[in-house]
Motif scaffolding. Sequence first.
Motif, PDB file in Angstrom:
ATOM      1  N   ASP A 217      52.377  38.027  53.737  1.00  0.00           N
ATOM      2  CA  ASP A 217      50.999  37.693  53.357  1.00  0.00           C
ATOM      3  C   ASP A 217      50.784  37.680  51.844  1.00  0.00           C
ATOM      4  N   ALA A 218      51.544  38.501  51.131  1.00  0.00           N
ATOM      5  CA  ALA A 218      51.339  38.593  49.687  1.00  0.00           C
ATOM      6  C   ALA A 218      52.602  39.098  49.018  1.00  0.00           C
TER       7      ALA A 218
ATOM      8  N   SER B 174      40.908  37.448  35.492  1.00  0.00           N
ATOM      9  CA  SER B 174      41.981  37.239  36.461  1.00  0.00           C
ATOM     10  C   SER B 174      42.230  38.477  37.321  1.00  0.00           C
ATOM     11  N   GLN B 175      41.178  39.202  37.611  1.00  0.00           N
ATOM     12  CA  GLN B 175      41.313  40.413  38.414  1.00  0.00           C
ATOM     13  C   GLN B 175      41.388  40.069  39.899  1.00  0.00           C
ATOM     14  N   ALA B 176      42.187  40.809  40.614  1.00  0.00           N
ATOM     15  CA  ALA B 176      42.355  40.594  42.056  1.00  0.00           C
ATOM     16  C   ALA B 176      41.050  40.865  42.798  1.00  0.00           C
ATOM     17  N   ALA B 177      40.889  40.198  43.931  1.00  0.00           N
ATOM     18  CA  ALA B 177      39.741  40.423  44.813  1.00  0.00           C
ATOM     19  C   ALA B 177      39.763  41.882  45.291  1.00  0.00           C
ATOM     20  N   PRO B 178      38.607  42.419  45.652  1.00  0.00           N
ATOM     21  CA  PRO B 178      38.545  43.831  46.065  1.00  0.00           C
ATOM     22  C   PRO B 178      39.562  44.230  47.136  1.00  0.00           C
ATOM     23  N   GLU B 179      39.818  43.347  48.095  1.00  0.00           N
ATOM     24  CA  GLU B 179      40.754  43.712  49.164  1.00  0.00           C
ATOM     25  C   GLU B 179      42.204  43.815  48.684  1.00  0.00           C
ATOM     26  N   TRP B 180      42.495  43.276  47.526  1.00  0.00           N
ATOM     27  CA  TRP B 180      43.842  43.344  46.959  1.00  0.00           C
ATOM     28  C   TRP B 180      43.897  44.283  45.745  1.00  0.00           C
ATOM     29  N   GLN B 181      42.776  44.849  45.393  1.00  0.00           N
ATOM     30  CA  GLN B 181      42.687  45.646  44.179  1.00  0.00           C
ATOM     31  C   GLN B 181      43.439  46.965  44.287  1.00  0.00           C
TER      32      GLN B 181
ATOM     33  N   MET C  21      49.909  33.302  36.820  1.00  0.00           N
ATOM     34  CA  MET C  21      48.508  32.883  36.870  1.00  0.00           C
ATOM     35  C   MET C  21      48.385  31.437  37.345  1.00  0.00           C
ATOM     36  N   ARG C  22      49.259  30.561  36.865  1.00  0.00           N
ATOM     37  CA  ARG C  22      49.206  29.152  37.275  1.00  0.00           C
ATOM     38  C   ARG C  22      49.390  29.006  38.777  1.00  0.00           C
ATOM     39  N   VAL C  23      50.253  29.819  39.347  1.00  0.00           N
ATOM     40  CA  VAL C  23      50.525  29.742  40.779  1.00  0.00           C
ATOM     41  C   VAL C  23      49.363  30.303  41.595  1.00  0.00           C
ATOM     42  N   GLY C  24      48.625  31.252  41.039  1.00  0.00           N
ATOM     43  CA  GLY C  24      47.477  31.821  41.741  1.00  0.00           C
ATOM     44  C   GLY C  24      47.444  33.341  41.778  1.00  0.00           C
ATOM     45  N   ALA C  25      48.323  33.990  41.046  1.00  0.00           N
ATOM     46  CA  ALA C  25      48.359  35.450  41.037  1.00  0.00           C
ATOM     47  C   ALA C  25      47.136  36.028  40.343  1.00  0.00           C
ATOM     48  N   LYS C  26      46.810  37.251  40.737  1.00  0.00           N
ATOM     49  CA  LYS C  26      45.727  38.014  40.136  1.00  0.00           C
ATOM     50  C   LYS C  26      46.270  39.391  39.759  1.00  0.00           C
ATOM     51  N   PHE C  27      45.440  40.172  39.057  1.00  0.00           N
ATOM     52  CA  PHE C  27      45.928  41.417  38.474  1.00  0.00           C
ATOM     53  C   PHE C  27      45.079  42.613  38.868  1.00  0.00           C
ATOM     54  N   GLY C  28      45.703  43.782  38.879  1.00  0.00           N
ATOM     55  CA  GLY C  28      45.028  45.016  39.242  1.00  0.00           C
ATOM     56  C   GLY C  28      44.112  45.509  38.139  1.00  0.00           C
ATOM     57  N   ASN C  29      43.513  46.644  38.400  1.00  0.00           N
ATOM     58  CA  ASN C  29      42.587  47.255  37.457  1.00  0.00           C
ATOM     59  C   ASN C  29      43.268  48.464  36.841  1.00  0.00           C
ATOM     60  N   GLY C  30      43.745  48.302  35.643  1.00  0.00           N
ATOM     61  CA  GLY C  30      44.436  49.386  34.965  1.00  0.00           C
ATOM     62  C   GLY C  30      45.875  49.011  34.689  1.00  0.00           C
ATOM     63  N   ALA C  31      46.347  49.464  33.558  1.00  0.00           N
ATOM     64  CA  ALA C  31      47.723  49.197  33.143  1.00  0.00           C
ATOM     65  C   ALA C  31      48.452  50.532  33.001  1.00  0.00           C
ATOM     66  N   VAL C  32      49.760  50.449  32.845  1.00  0.00           N
ATOM     67  CA  VAL C  32      50.583  51.636  32.616  1.00  0.00           C
ATOM     68  C   VAL C  32      51.438  51.377  31.383  1.00  0.00           C
ATOM     69  N   VAL C  33      51.319  52.265  30.411  1.00  0.00           N
ATOM     70  CA  VAL C  33      52.147  52.162  29.219  1.00  0.00           C
ATOM     71  C   VAL C  33      53.513  52.770  29.544  1.00  0.00           C
ATOM     72  N   ASP C  34      54.560  51.972  29.348  1.00  0.00           N
ATOM     73  CA  ASP C  34      55.930  52.411  29.610  1.00  0.00           C
ATOM     74  C   ASP C  34      56.655  52.510  28.275  1.00  0.00           C
TER      75      ASP C  34
ATOM     76  N   VAL D 205      50.542  42.991  39.676  1.00  0.00           N
ATOM     77  CA  VAL D 205      50.362  41.577  40.022  1.00  0.00           C
ATOM     78  C   VAL D 205      50.348  41.442  41.534  1.00  0.00           C
ATOM     79  N   VAL D 206      49.378  40.693  42.046  1.00  0.00           N
ATOM     80  CA  VAL D 206      49.338  40.391  43.474  1.00  0.00           C
ATOM     81  C   VAL D 206      49.165  38.884  43.633  1.00  0.00           C
ATOM     82  N   MET D 207      49.967  38.307  44.511  1.00  0.00           N
ATOM     83  CA  MET D 207      49.881  36.881  44.778  1.00  0.00           C
ATOM     84  C   MET D 207      49.727  36.673  46.284  1.00  0.00           C
ATOM     85  N   PRO D 208      48.453  36.669  46.761  1.00  0.00           N
ATOM     86  CA  PRO D 208      48.246  36.372  48.179  1.00  0.00           C
ATOM     87  C   PRO D 208      48.780  34.966  48.489  1.00  0.00           C
ATOM     88  N   ILE D 209      49.580  34.865  49.516  1.00  0.00           N
ATOM     89  CA  ILE D 209      50.212  33.588  49.860  1.00  0.00           C
ATOM     90  C   ILE D 209      49.163  32.515  50.124  1.00  0.00           C
TER      91      ILE D 209
END
Length: 147
Positions: A28-29, A55-62, A98-111, A121-125
Amino acid sequence: MLAEYRGKKTIEMLWRGIWAYVKHHRIDAMIGCASIEGTDVSLIANQLSFLYHFSQAAPEWQTSPLARRHTEMNRVSKGDVDVKKALASLPPLIKGYMRVGAKFGNGAVVDRQFGVTDVFVVMPISEIETRYIEYFDEDAAAIVKAA
């Protein structure tokens, strides 16, 4: 991967393989992370804020990182984000997603170990643009052409 194997043809072959796997297993994703070069979030505030506001993901994918690792992405107000500059400075992989349709979560992690800041990154099919499915799936392209 050796530099001579990092070209367009190699990437296309990888995506064709990924697409075959997605179809075969009825996925599915696709999820993962992508990195922005640097660990000083003040220097990448525009990019992080662009992803957060546009470009934030929809709530169900957040999703967001664990609280102890969470780095705020909403660093610049939506009206103050320099969209053109953000797009120009985002890594090619993120722009490709992004071009393909991916969206992004809320918050980053510094590595700090790898010198990057990671974003979810989440890309619902179901949200992948048809032209990409046709490009990486010869069966789908044949069906569309016959219709």
